[in-house]
Design an enzyme around this catalytic site. Structure first.
Site, PDB file in Angstrom:
ATOM      1  CB  SER A   1       4.844   3.495 -11.227  1.00 30.15           C
ATOM      2  OG  SER A   1       4.599   2.556 -11.883  1.00 30.15           O
TER       3      SER A   1
ATOM      4  NE  ARG B   1      10.667  -2.899   3.151  1.00 28.64           N
ATOM      5  CZ  ARG B   1       9.701  -2.856   2.518  1.00 28.64           C
ATOM      6  NH1 ARG B   1       9.779  -3.512   1.399  1.00 28.64           N
ATOM      7  NH2 ARG B   1       8.498  -2.431   3.143  1.00 28.64           N
TER       8      ARG B   1
ATOM      9  CE1 TYR C   1       2.528   1.791  -6.751  1.00 27.37           C
ATOM     10  CE2 TYR C   1       2.598   1.565  -9.103  1.00 27.37           C
ATOM     11  CZ  TYR C   1       3.181   1.585  -8.119  1.00 27.37           C
ATOM     12  OH  TYR C   1       4.614   1.707  -8.102  1.00 27.37           O
TER      13      TYR C   1
ATOM     14  N   GLY D   1      11.430   6.352   2.408  1.00 35.01           N
ATOM     15  CA  GLY D   1      11.397   4.876   2.369  1.00 35.01           C
ATOM     16  C   GLY D   1      12.896   4.325   1.913  1.00 35.01           C
ATOM     17  CB  ALA D   2      16.414   5.589   2.910  1.00 34.12           C
TER      18      ALA D   2
ATOM     19  CE  LYS E   1       4.172   5.262  -7.265  1.00 27.81           C
ATOM     20  NZ  LYS E   1       5.068   5.828  -6.491  1.00 27.81           N
TER      21      LYS E   1
ATOM     22  CB  VAL F   1       5.583   9.926   3.436  1.00 30.23           C
ATOM     23  CG1 VAL F   1       6.951   9.667   3.544  1.00 30.23           C
ATOM     24  CG2 VAL F   1       4.797   8.882   2.908  1.00 30.23           C
TER      25      VAL F   1
ATOM     26  CG  ASN G   1      11.759   5.381  -3.085  1.00 31.93           C
ATOM     27  OD1 ASN G   1      11.898   4.842  -4.195  1.00 31.93           O
ATOM     28  ND2 ASN G   1      12.132   4.963  -1.770  1.00 31.93           N
TER      29      ASN G   1
ATOM     30  CB  ALA H   1      -5.523   6.949  -9.505  1.00 34.00           C
TER      31      ALA H   1
HETATM   32  P1  NAP Z   1       9.399  -1.396  -1.291  1.00 36.74           P
HETATM   33  O1  NAP Z   1      10.701  -2.411  -1.264  1.00 36.74           O
HETATM   34  O2  NAP Z   1       8.161  -1.970  -0.785  1.00 36.74           O
HETATM   35  O3  NAP Z   1      10.148  -0.165  -0.132  1.00 36.74           O
HETATM   36  C1  NAP Z   1       9.171   0.724   0.036  1.00 36.74           C
HETATM   37  C2  NAP Z   1       9.660   1.700   1.132  1.00 36.74           C
HETATM   38  O4  NAP Z   1       8.960   2.885   1.421  1.00 36.74           O
HETATM   39  C3  NAP Z   1       9.940   0.971   2.482  1.00 36.74           C
HETATM   40  O5  NAP Z   1      11.305   1.212   3.019  1.00 36.74           O
HETATM   41  C4  NAP Z   1       8.718   1.166   3.220  1.00 36.74           C
HETATM   42  O6  NAP Z   1       9.022   1.244   4.643  1.00 36.74           O
HETATM   43  C5  NAP Z   1       8.604   2.716   2.902  1.00 36.74           C
HETATM   44  N1  NAP Z   1       7.369   3.328   3.202  1.00 36.74           N
HETATM   45  C6  NAP Z   1       6.244   2.613   2.991  1.00 36.74           C
HETATM   46  N2  NAP Z   1       5.166   3.306   3.327  1.00 36.74           N
HETATM   47  C7  NAP Z   1       5.532   4.407   3.997  1.00 36.74           C
HETATM   48  C8  NAP Z   1       5.134   5.475   4.805  1.00 36.74           C
HETATM   49  N3  NAP Z   1       3.633   5.790   4.843  1.00 36.74           N
HETATM   50  N4  NAP Z   1       5.954   6.306   5.359  1.00 36.74           N
HETATM   51  C9  NAP Z   1       7.063   6.077   5.341  1.00 36.74           C
HETATM   52  N5  NAP Z   1       7.879   5.244   4.555  1.00 36.74           N
HETATM   53  C10 NAP Z   1       7.037   4.488   3.907  1.00 36.74           C
HETATM   54  O7  NAP Z   1       9.279  -0.851  -2.600  1.00 36.74           O
HETATM   55  P2  NAP Z   1      10.335  -0.369  -3.745  1.00 36.74           P
HETATM   56  O8  NAP Z   1       9.956  -1.436  -4.904  1.00 36.74           O
HETATM   57  O9  NAP Z   1      11.316  -0.061  -3.485  1.00 36.74           O
HETATM   58  O10 NAP Z   1       9.704   0.910  -4.210  1.00 36.74           O
HETATM   59  C11 NAP Z   1      10.099   2.245  -4.104  1.00 36.74           C
HETATM   60  C12 NAP Z   1       9.230   3.171  -4.951  1.00 36.74           C
HETATM   61  O11 NAP Z   1       9.497   2.849  -6.253  1.00 36.74           O
HETATM   62  C13 NAP Z   1       7.859   3.345  -4.532  1.00 36.74           C
HETATM   63  O12 NAP Z   1       7.276   4.750  -4.850  1.00 36.74           O
HETATM   64  C14 NAP Z   1       7.171   2.773  -5.819  1.00 36.74           C
HETATM   65  O13 NAP Z   1       5.765   2.821  -6.027  1.00 36.74           O
HETATM   66  C15 NAP Z   1       8.286   2.874  -6.747  1.00 36.74           C
HETATM   67  N6  NAP Z   1       8.129   1.995  -7.861  1.00 36.74           N
HETATM   68  C16 NAP Z   1       8.415   0.559  -7.744  1.00 36.74           C
HETATM   69  C17 NAP Z   1       8.661  -0.219  -8.781  1.00 36.74           C
HETATM   70  C18 NAP Z   1       9.006  -1.714  -8.643  1.00 36.74           C
HETATM   71  O14 NAP Z   1       8.703  -2.309  -9.656  1.00 36.74           O
HETATM   72  N7  NAP Z   1       9.596  -2.103  -7.739  1.00 36.74           N
HETATM   73  C19 NAP Z   1       8.223   0.092 -10.110  1.00 36.74           C
HETATM   74  C20 NAP Z   1       7.853   1.578 -10.238  1.00 36.74           C
HETATM   75  C21 NAP Z   1       7.755   2.312  -9.077  1.00 36.74           C
HETATM   76  P3  NAP Z   1       8.774   0.143   5.567  1.00 36.74           P
HETATM   77  O15 NAP Z   1      10.019  -1.038   5.362  1.00 36.74           O
HETATM   78  O16 NAP Z   1       8.591   0.413   6.946  1.00 36.74           O
HETATM   79  O17 NAP Z   1       7.534  -0.515   5.098  1.00 36.74           O
END
Ligand code: NAP
Length: 247
Positions: A142, A16, A155, A13-14, A159, A64, A90, A157
């Site tokens: 998370s 963005r 979500y 998920g690199a 995490k 993934v 990630n 469950a």
């Molecule tokens: P995001 O902006 O939605 O980015 C998610 C990334 O994961 C995107 O690059 C996406 O690719 C990729 N992805 C999604 N499904 C995938 C799959 N099946 N295979 C490969 N890549 C996949 O999310 P984020 O906020 O940066 O979150 C990153 C991590 O932190 C996640 O695990 C999230 O649960 C965790 N997190 C986030 C927060 C928050 O507040 N933002 C808080 C706690 C934990 P595409 O561009 O192709 O969709």
């Protein structure tokens, strides 16, 4: 400081959000980066930014949640980079909804990407980590996996599962010089949290002692800590990066 010089990091998920920030901070510390997204093109910007820092960078496409796709990507990554030292699981999604209305498809999708994806990617590199008798695995969990949230049973469950997975893998791999830790971010400003309504955001801020949402770089800093020399003696831990939400 090039504390990660000569090291290769895989970040899922690199393309963005938090994943891109992780890739850039690890690269700034000296690491070469293999970025994984559903489509390799999604990682193009990250790859360009890593290369601008003078590091090697590659983009790979993989789902993934799909074992065959993960196995193929892992083989390509090892062939291109020669080795892997750091794995950051990630990639993650949300499909929020109240329990009574949550569809089986939304449950499965979130568990498949967030939890099974972490298992599959970790498994795919474990042989290589065991062979080299070293490795740092960092799983992005998370705060919701620790304290729960209405509307996020799937979500939460997934995490909480990531945290249980992290501790079991840490015990299994410790004797071979491999550490496995989790980071539990709170609410971080990314596309994932951009959908929160102004009312919900105001209510949320009341639950955050430090009084603001976090930035992707805040999470990336914790990843760098766990991946670098300072993280040598930590394993099986969950590091909260949440402005004090869970304590
Ligand atoms: P995001 O902006 O939605 O980015 C998610 C990334 O994961 C995107 O690059 C996406 O690719 C990729 N992805 C999604 N499904 C995938 C799959 N099946 N295979 C490969 N890549 C996949 O999310 P984020 O906020 O940066 O979150 C990153 C991590 O932190 C996640 O695990 C999230 O649960 C965790 N997190 C986030 C927060 C928050 O507040 N933002 C808080 C706690 C934990 P595409 O561009 O192709 O969709």
């Amino acid at each position: 400081m090039n504390e990660l010089a000569q090291q290769v990091a895989v970040v899922t998920g690199a393309g963005r959000g938090i994943g891109q920030a992780i890739a850039l901070q690890l690269a700034a510390a000296g690491a070469d980066i293999a970025g994984v997204d559903l489509q390799p093109e999604s990682c193009a910007e990250t790859v360009a930014k890593v290369q601008a820092l003078g590091r090697r960078a590659w983009a790979f496409g993989a789902n993934v949640a799909d074992a065959a796709s993960v196995t193929a990507a892992a083989e390509q990554i090892l062939a291109a980079a020669g080795k892997v030292d750091i794995l950051v699981n990630n990639a993650g999604i949300t499909r929020d909804g109240l329990l009574m209305r949550m569809s089986e498809a939304d449950w499965d999708a979130v568990l498949d990407v967030n939890l099974k994806g972490t298992f599959l990617f970790t498994k795919a590199f474990t042989r290589s980590f065991l062979k080299q008798q070293s490795g740092r695995i960092i799983n992005i969990a998370s705060v919701i996996g620790l304290i729960g949230n209405a509307g996020q049973c799937n979500y939460g469950a997934s995490k909480a599962g990531v945290i249980g997975f992290t501790k079991s893998a840490a015990r299994e791999l410790a004797s071979r010089g491999i550490t496995v830790n989790a980071i539990a971010p709170g609410f971080i400003e990314t596309a994932m949290t951009a959908k929160i309504s102004p009312e919900a955001r105001a209510a949320l801020l009341k639950q955050i002692p430090l009084g603001s949402l976090g930035q992707p770089a805040d999470v990336a800093g914790a990843v760098l800590f766990l991946a670098g020399p300072a993280g040598r003696y930590l394993t099986g831990q969950v590091l909260s990066v949440d402005g004090g939400m869970a304590m």
